[in-house]
Scaffold this motif. Structure first.
Motif, PDB file in Angstrom:
ATOM      1  N   GLY A   1       1.599   2.882  10.316  1.00  0.00           N
ATOM      2  CA  GLY A   1       1.714   1.629   9.555  1.00  0.00           C
ATOM      3  C   GLY A   1       3.052   0.924   9.716  1.00  0.00           C
ATOM      4  N   LEU A   2       4.147   1.668   9.566  1.00  0.00           N
ATOM      5  CA  LEU A   2       5.457   1.026   9.641  1.00  0.00           C
ATOM      6  C   LEU A   2       5.819   0.643  11.079  1.00  0.00           C
ATOM      7  CD1 LEU A   2       7.584   3.060   7.066  1.00  0.00           C
ATOM      8  CD2 LEU A   2       6.694   0.737   6.836  1.00  0.00           C
ATOM      9  N   ALA A   3       5.308   1.400  12.048  1.00  0.00           N
ATOM     10  CA  ALA A   3       5.554   1.034  13.452  1.00  0.00           C
ATOM     11  C   ALA A   3       4.916  -0.324  13.741  1.00  0.00           C
ATOM     12  CB  ALA A   3       4.993   2.104  14.389  1.00  0.00           C
TER      13      ALA A   3
ATOM     14  N   GLY B   1      -2.602   9.350   5.657  1.00  0.00           N
ATOM     15  CA  GLY B   1      -1.805   8.422   6.446  1.00  0.00           C
ATOM     16  C   GLY B   1      -1.740   8.868   7.885  1.00  0.00           C
ATOM     17  N   THR B   2      -1.342   7.946   8.749  1.00  0.00           N
ATOM     18  CA  THR B   2      -1.286   8.247  10.167  1.00  0.00           C
ATOM     19  C   THR B   2       0.137   8.178  10.695  1.00  0.00           C
ATOM     20  OG1 THR B   2      -1.573   5.920  10.697  1.00  0.00           O
ATOM     21  CG2 THR B   2      -3.555   7.263  10.561  1.00  0.00           C
ATOM     22  N   GLY B   3       1.032   7.544   9.945  1.00  0.00           N
ATOM     23  CA  GLY B   3       2.383   7.353  10.448  1.00  0.00           C
ATOM     24  C   GLY B   3       2.494   6.184  11.411  1.00  0.00           C
TER      25      GLY B   3
ATOM     26  N   TYR C   1       5.478   8.910  13.009  1.00  0.00           N
ATOM     27  CA  TYR C   1       6.477   9.649  12.240  1.00  0.00           C
ATOM     28  C   TYR C   1       6.104   9.670  10.763  1.00  0.00           C
ATOM     29  CZ  TYR C   1      10.859  11.621  10.775  1.00  0.00           C
ATOM     30  OH  TYR C   1      11.806  12.450  10.243  1.00  0.00           O
ATOM     31  N   ARG C   2       6.051  10.849  10.194  1.00  0.00           N
ATOM     32  CA  ARG C   2       5.854  11.003   8.756  1.00  0.00           C
ATOM     33  C   ARG C   2       6.865  12.029   8.285  1.00  0.00           C
ATOM     34  NH1 ARG C   2       0.273  12.077   6.512  1.00  0.00           N
ATOM     35  NH2 ARG C   2       1.025  10.602   4.968  1.00  0.00           N
ATOM     36  N   SER C   3       7.488  11.767   7.139  1.00  0.00           N
ATOM     37  CA  SER C   3       8.446  12.754   6.666  1.00  0.00           C
ATOM     38  C   SER C   3       7.677  14.037   6.335  1.00  0.00           C
ATOM     39  CB  SER C   3       9.229  12.229   5.467  1.00  0.00           C
ATOM     40  OG  SER C   3       8.523  12.471   4.297  1.00  0.00           O
TER      41      SER C   3
ATOM     42  N   ASP D   1       0.837  -1.214   0.000  1.00  0.00           N
ATOM     43  CA  ASP D   1       0.000   0.000   0.000  1.00  0.00           C
ATOM     44  C   ASP D   1       0.863   1.252   0.000  1.00  0.00           C
ATOM     45  OD1 ASP D   1      -2.385  -1.283  -0.074  1.00  0.00           O
ATOM     46  OD2 ASP D   1      -2.870  -1.023   2.057  1.00  0.00           O
ATOM     47  N   ASN D   2       1.896   1.249   0.857  1.00  0.00           N
ATOM     48  CA  ASN D   2       2.805   2.397   0.894  1.00  0.00           C
ATOM     49  C   ASN D   2       3.505   2.581  -0.456  1.00  0.00           C
ATOM     50  OD1 ASN D   2       2.364   3.266   3.464  1.00  0.00           O
ATOM     51  ND2 ASN D   2       4.187   2.327   4.360  1.00  0.00           N
ATOM     52  N   ALA D   3       4.008   1.474  -1.010  1.00  0.00           N
ATOM     53  CA  ALA D   3       4.722   1.546  -2.287  1.00  0.00           C
ATOM     54  C   ALA D   3       3.814   2.144  -3.362  1.00  0.00           C
ATOM     55  CB  ALA D   3       5.211   0.157  -2.691  1.00  0.00           C
ATOM     56  N   ILE D   4       2.550   1.742  -3.336  1.00  0.00           N
ATOM     57  CA  ILE D   4       1.588   2.270  -4.304  1.00  0.00           C
ATOM     58  C   ILE D   4       1.325   3.745  -4.048  1.00  0.00           C
ATOM     59  CG2 ILE D   4      -0.872   2.192  -4.930  1.00  0.00           C
ATOM     60  CD1 ILE D   4      -0.671  -0.876  -4.575  1.00  0.00           C
ATOM     61  N   LYS D   5       1.201   4.061  -2.746  1.00  0.00           N
ATOM     62  CA  LYS D   5       0.858   5.429  -2.356  1.00  0.00           C
ATOM     63  C   LYS D   5       1.975   6.419  -2.682  1.00  0.00           C
ATOM     64  CE  LYS D   5       0.269   6.157   2.190  1.00  0.00           C
ATOM     65  NZ  LYS D   5      -0.386   6.176   3.521  1.00  0.00           N
ATOM     66  N   TYR D   6       3.223   5.983  -2.511  1.00  0.00           N
ATOM     67  CA  TYR D   6       4.339   6.902  -2.684  1.00  0.00           C
ATOM     68  C   TYR D   6       5.070   6.728  -4.015  1.00  0.00           C
ATOM     69  CZ  TYR D   6       3.445   7.866   2.229  1.00  0.00           C
ATOM     70  OH  TYR D   6       2.842   8.202   3.415  1.00  0.00           O
ATOM     71  N   SER D   7       4.412   6.091  -4.987  1.00  0.00           N
ATOM     72  CA  SER D   7       5.016   6.001  -6.318  1.00  0.00           C
ATOM     73  C   SER D   7       3.918   5.964  -7.369  1.00  0.00           C
ATOM     74  CB  SER D   7       5.886   4.744  -6.446  1.00  0.00           C
ATOM     75  OG  SER D   7       5.078   3.609  -6.709  1.00  0.00           O
TER      76      SER D   7
ATOM     77  N   CYS E   1       9.481  -3.371  -3.501  1.00  0.00           N
ATOM     78  CA  CYS E   1      10.265  -2.352  -4.215  1.00  0.00           C
ATOM     79  C   CYS E   1       9.372  -1.388  -4.985  1.00  0.00           C
ATOM     80  CB  CYS E   1      11.193  -3.021  -5.227  1.00  0.00           C
ATOM     81  SG  CYS E   1      12.009  -4.494  -4.611  1.00  0.00           S
ATOM     82  N   ASP E   2       9.648  -0.114  -4.836  1.00  0.00           N
ATOM     83  CA  ASP E   2       8.950   0.873  -5.663  1.00  0.00           C
ATOM     84  C   ASP E   2       9.953   1.840  -6.269  1.00  0.00           C
ATOM     85  OD1 ASP E   2       9.130   3.570  -4.228  1.00  0.00           O
ATOM     86  OD2 ASP E   2       8.305   2.340  -2.616  1.00  0.00           O
ATOM     87  N   ARG E   3       9.522   2.510  -7.320  1.00  0.00           N
ATOM     88  CA  ARG E   3      10.376   3.518  -7.942  1.00  0.00           C
ATOM     89  C   ARG E   3       9.707   4.883  -7.769  1.00  0.00           C
ATOM     90  NH1 ARG E   3      10.695   1.161 -13.571  1.00  0.00           N
ATOM     91  NH2 ARG E   3       9.623  -0.685 -12.789  1.00  0.00           N
TER      92      ARG E   3
HETATM   93  P1  ADP Z   1       1.829   6.660   6.650  1.00  0.00           P
HETATM   94  O1  ADP Z   1       0.477   6.399   7.193  1.00  0.00           O
HETATM   95  O2  ADP Z   1       2.240   8.095   6.769  1.00  0.00           O
HETATM   96  O3  ADP Z   1       2.057   6.087   5.287  1.00  0.00           O
HETATM   97  P2  ADP Z   1       3.801   4.755   7.604  1.00  0.00           P
HETATM   98  O4  ADP Z   1       4.195   4.401   8.993  1.00  0.00           O
HETATM   99  O5  ADP Z   1       3.302   3.657   6.728  1.00  0.00           O
HETATM  100  O6  ADP Z   1       2.752   5.927   7.712  1.00  0.00           O
HETATM  101  O7  ADP Z   1       5.033   5.444   6.898  1.00  0.00           O
HETATM  102  C1  ADP Z   1       5.745   6.469   7.585  1.00  0.00           C
HETATM  103  C2  ADP Z   1       6.380   7.430   6.618  1.00  0.00           C
HETATM  104  O8  ADP Z   1       7.393   6.766   5.865  1.00  0.00           O
HETATM  105  C3  ADP Z   1       5.430   7.967   5.558  1.00  0.00           C
HETATM  106  O9  ADP Z   1       4.730   9.085   6.016  1.00  0.00           O
HETATM  107  C4  ADP Z   1       6.386   8.335   4.430  1.00  0.00           C
HETATM  108  O10 ADP Z   1       6.996   9.578   4.712  1.00  0.00           O
HETATM  109  C5  ADP Z   1       7.450   7.264   4.546  1.00  0.00           C
HETATM  110  N1  ADP Z   1       7.252   6.131   3.608  1.00  0.00           N
HETATM  111  C6  ADP Z   1       6.770   4.902   3.907  1.00  0.00           C
HETATM  112  N2  ADP Z   1       6.777   4.092   2.834  1.00  0.00           N
HETATM  113  C7  ADP Z   1       7.297   4.818   1.815  1.00  0.00           C
HETATM  114  C8  ADP Z   1       7.589   4.550   0.423  1.00  0.00           C
HETATM  115  N3  ADP Z   1       7.340   3.357  -0.123  1.00  0.00           N
HETATM  116  N4  ADP Z   1       8.118   5.562  -0.313  1.00  0.00           N
HETATM  117  C9  ADP Z   1       8.375   6.765   0.239  1.00  0.00           C
HETATM  118  N5  ADP Z   1       8.138   7.074   1.527  1.00  0.00           N
HETATM  119  C10 ADP Z   1       7.601   6.128   2.310  1.00  0.00           C
END
Ligand code: ADP
Length: 257
Positions: A219-221, A215-217, A203-205, A158-164, A184-186
């Motif tokens: 997911g990766l946690a 997003g909530t930040g 944490y979100r960049s 989902d993240n890979a799709i969202k950020y690419s 992997c995403d590009r």
């Molecule tokens: P979010 O709900 O913001 O997606 P995540 O915990 O999944 O929260 O991700 C935290 C942050 O990591 C994101 O806000 C984004 O800045 C960065 N991130 C995660 N996955 C990717 C990705 N595939 N490409 C670029 N940035 C990513």
């Protein structure tokens, strides 16, 4: 329970200090426990009324033939935000459970070729994007909790799709007695300063290209706590504007053990 500082023989002053230190540790760990319980309870209590609100909004939309476009849009937005908040509460609940060790993992052999192929085709269908699984013919079998691993993979894809905007690939291989799954995403990639921190809660960049996406930040946690709960590791390689590779490594299933 907290670790304890234990000294067999030491001058009285040092023993006194050790005792104070241990009392502080004890208090810290019970404060932490209370906070964890609080977050768990609050998430749980808020979920119920929000679910009711979400249900009413949906039924308003379904029977909204005599609503204006503005009203429909307002209700749709409220409904989407309600869904997002419910999801966030569910995530917080999962994290609180993981912290307290109350998340149980059903470790069993998982056929990764099948799992990644399923996740890829499911994600492709839902998102209408290209998501492919790439693996050798030979089966790779890991020791893991299949449902939780699937949840983590879906999250990474989902993240890979969202950020690419380009195709997403899930690659499978073995390396040094470990099963490795690479998502992997590009896409937009992640700057070095953020790479260490993206696994932290909330944490979100802070660059606009991230902020503009939902997003909530959390997911990766959650991904990290789930993967570690099944004795695996999660890591990240990324370059801004080139893309990201999230890698999960898991112990291979060993039929002899
Ligand atoms: P979010 O709900 O913001 O997606 P995540 O915990 O999944 O929260 O991700 C935290 C942050 O990591 C994101 O806000 C984004 O800045 C960065 N991130 C995660 N996955 C990717 C990705 N595939 N490409 C670029 N940035 C990513």
């Amino acid at each position: 329970s907290a670790a304890k500082l234990q000294l067999a023989k030491a001058p009285d002053e040092i023993l006194g200090l050790a005792q104070t230190f241990n009392e502080m540790l004890q208090r810290l760990s019970s404060a932490w426990e209370q906070q964890r319980q609080f977050v768990g309870n609050v998430s749980h209590e808020l979920r119920t009324p929000l679910t009711v609100i979400g249900g009413y909004l949906q039924s308003l939309l379904r029977r909204g033939d005599n609503l204006s476009i503005y009203q429909k849009q307002a209700i749709a937005t409220a409904s989407a935000e309600t869904e997002r908040t419910i999801q966030m509460l569910q995530d917080l609940l999962d994290l609180a459970r993981a912290d307290s060790g109350n998340l149980h993992f059903r470790q069993a052999p998982v056929f990764l070729n099948t799992l990644v192929a399923e996740v890829a085709s499911m994600s492709a269908k839902v998102s209408d994007r290209s998501v492919t699984a790439i693996a050798q013919d030979q089966d790779i079998v890991a020791l893991a909790d299949q449902d939780r691993l699937q949840q983590v993979l879906i999250n990474l894809v989902d993240n890979a799709i969202k950020y690419s905007a380009d195709p997403v690939e899930i690659q499978l291989e073995t390396r040094e007695e470990q099963a490795m799954i690479h998502v992997c995403d590009r896409g937009i990639g992640i700057a070095l300063v953020h790479q260490q921190r993206v696994f932290e809660r909330f944490y979100r960049s802070d660059d606009p290209s991230t902020r503009s996406r939902d997003g909530t930040g959390l997911g990766l946690a959650i991904a990290k706590s789930l993967v570690e709960g099944m004795n695996g590791k999660i890591s990240l390689m990324s370059k801004p504007n080139e893309g990201s590779i999230f890698t999960i490594s898991l112990p291979l299933w060993n039929p002899q053990r």
